[in-house]
Design a protein around this motif. Structure first.
Motif, mmCIF file in Angstrom:
data_model
loop_
_atom_site.group_PDB
_atom_site.id
_atom_site.type_symbol
_atom_site.label_atom_id
_atom_site.label_comp_id
_atom_site.label_asym_id
_atom_site.label_seq_id
_atom_site.Cartn_x
_atom_site.Cartn_y
_atom_site.Cartn_z
ATOM 1 N N LEU A 183 31.849 23.927 -28.338
ATOM 2 C CA LEU A 183 32.886 24.792 -28.904
ATOM 3 C C LEU A 183 32.311 25.718 -29.970
ATOM 4 C CD1 LEU A 183 35.914 25.481 -28.917
ATOM 5 C CD2 LEU A 183 36.185 23.809 -30.757
ATOM 6 N N CYS A 239 45.078 18.546 -29.218
ATOM 7 C CA CYS A 239 44.486 19.560 -28.343
ATOM 8 C C CYS A 239 43.359 20.316 -29.044
ATOM 9 C CB CYS A 239 45.549 20.548 -27.877
ATOM 10 S SG CYS A 239 46.730 19.854 -26.692
ATOM 11 N N ASP A 240 43.092 19.973 -30.290
ATOM 12 C CA ASP A 240 42.002 20.577 -31.045
ATOM 13 C C ASP A 240 40.715 19.803 -30.761
ATOM 14 O OD1 ASP A 240 40.197 21.589 -32.841
ATOM 15 O OD2 ASP A 240 41.341 21.057 -34.638
ATOM 16 N N PRO A 241 39.717 20.393 -30.098
ATOM 17 C CA PRO A 241 38.485 19.663 -29.791
ATOM 18 C C PRO A 241 37.757 19.127 -31.028
ATOM 19 C CG PRO A 241 38.621 21.656 -28.457
ATOM 20 C CD PRO A 241 39.723 21.738 -29.481
ATOM 21 N N GLY A 279 39.920 15.867 -21.595
ATOM 22 C CA GLY A 279 40.636 17.139 -21.585
ATOM 23 C C GLY A 279 40.031 18.147 -22.549
ATOM 24 N N ASN A 280 39.672 17.700 -23.755
ATOM 25 C CA ASN A 280 39.108 18.620 -24.742
ATOM 26 C C ASN A 280 37.683 19.020 -24.402
ATOM 27 O OD1 ASN A 280 40.807 19.124 -27.427
ATOM 28 N ND2 ASN A 280 41.362 17.113 -26.626
ATOM 29 N N ALA A 283 38.116 21.668 -21.837
ATOM 30 C CA ALA A 283 38.591 22.885 -22.501
ATOM 31 C C ALA A 283 37.457 23.599 -23.231
ATOM 32 C CB ALA A 283 39.711 22.541 -23.477
ATOM 33 N N LEU A 286 35.314 25.404 -20.708
ATOM 34 C CA LEU A 286 35.985 26.605 -20.201
ATOM 35 C C LEU A 286 35.936 27.730 -21.235
ATOM 36 C CD1 LEU A 286 39.121 25.064 -18.437
ATOM 37 C CD2 LEU A 286 37.062 26.014 -17.362
ATOM 38 N N ILE A 287 36.110 27.382 -22.500
ATOM 39 C CA ILE A 287 36.016 28.398 -23.563
ATOM 40 C C ILE A 287 34.608 28.977 -23.601
ATOM 41 C CG2 ILE A 287 36.130 28.782 -26.055
ATOM 42 C CD1 ILE A 287 38.303 26.609 -26.158
#
Length: 306
Positions: A183, A239-241, A279-280, A283, A286-287
């Motif tokens: 991230l 939902c915050d990695p 999930g994170n 995500a 993907l980011i």
């Protein structure tokens, strides 16, 4: 002492010449993060140059890698733990806080330094035909390099508190660092490009990083979020990695220092932590993919704007 300093300066000069002597070619032929790691030699030189630059002219040198995190630890522990009473009734609060601080510091350093990396290396960008993603990646690796002494401090404190490591916990630690790494690099790619066109983004990242320190369960346990906020807000929080990475690192190093690790995990960690982690992690990847595409779209305009 003078001879040592002179040899260090000579080596740094040689490294700069090596970077400058990289053969020129079309930048478009070297796009992508995969190409960054294919050019590991140049990447190592950039990382070495950045590390040496941080401690150039410093009397304590590498010891600052220990002093800086320890100073932050004592500041947060004293004001939050003692004065504001966050540690009252909370088992091994300093270990819990420092585990989160390591992840937060790694992410904010990667994000902040990565955002400034293109502007800060504009001289090299004009001379070198390497993928420009290399500069944000190099700052991430420098930040990762500084994580090692912080983990050593955490392990030492944990052992004094009776830390009981386990295989699941070690896997959690690795995944936590991986999430913060992915991230942080993704956001560094996005914001480093934006910072070339508008320098305001460098200051904006500082504001985001200030928010991150309080938006993750570092200074307080996750149970406060779960017990005092609606369920949908708690799910949004998870939902915050970076928050998940903090929880994973606390699972690895804090839970094992408590008197009843099973109970501590049940009370202070979210249900289905494995699913939230997966999930994170997806995500974050993907980011990173989106950030790479955006970076490639604008990278040809970077030299002229610099």
């Amino acid at each position: 002492m003078t001879e040592t300093t002179g040899s260090t300066g000579t080596q740094a000069l040689v490294d700069r010449h090596r970077l400058a002597d990289v053969p020129l070619a079309s930048p478009s032929a070297h796009q992508g993060l995969l190409e960054v790691f294919r050019r590991r030699y140049v990447l190592r030189l950039l990382v070495k140059r950045e590390v040496q630059g941080r401690y150039e002219g410093s009397f304590l040198g590498f010891l600052w890698s220990y002093i800086n995190p320890l100073s932050q630890f004592f500041i947060y522990w004293f004001f939050m733990g003692k004065i504001l009473g966050a540690s009252h009734g909370f088992e091994n609060y300093p270990v819990h806080m420092f585990a989160g601080l390591i992840i937060v510091h790694f992410f904010t350093e990667t994000f902040g330094a990565g955002t400034r990396s293109l502007v800060g290396n504009k001289g090299l960008i004009a001379k070198m035909s390497v993928p420009r993603e290399m500069f944000p990646v190099a700052t991430m690796l420098v930040s990762l390099w500084h994580v090692a002494p912080q983990i050593l401090i955490l392990i030492g404190v944990g052992i004094m508190e009776g830390w009981q490591p386990d295989m699941v916990g070690m896997m959690c630690a690795v995944v936590a660092v991986l999430i913060a790494m992915i991230l942080g690099t993704a956001l560094a790619l996005l914001f480093s490009t934006a910072n070339v066109f508008f320098r305001d983004f460098g200051s904006f990242v500082g504001i985001i990083n200030n928010y991150v320190r309080f938006a993750v369960p570092m200074l307080y346990p996750f149970s406060l979020v779960r017990d005092n906020l609606p369920t949908w807000v708690t799910h949004l929080y998870l939902c915050d990695p970076v928050a998940i990475a903090c929880l994973l690192f606390q699972r690895a190093f804090w839970v094992g220092t408590t008197a009843d690790p099973t109970r501590s995990a049940a009370e202070t960690l979210p249900d289905h932590l494995g699913l939230w982690t997966l999930g994170n992690l997806i995500a974050a990847v993907l980011i990173l993919v989106v950030a790479q595409r955006v970076f490639q779209k604008f990278e040809n305009k970077v030299p002229e704007r610099l």
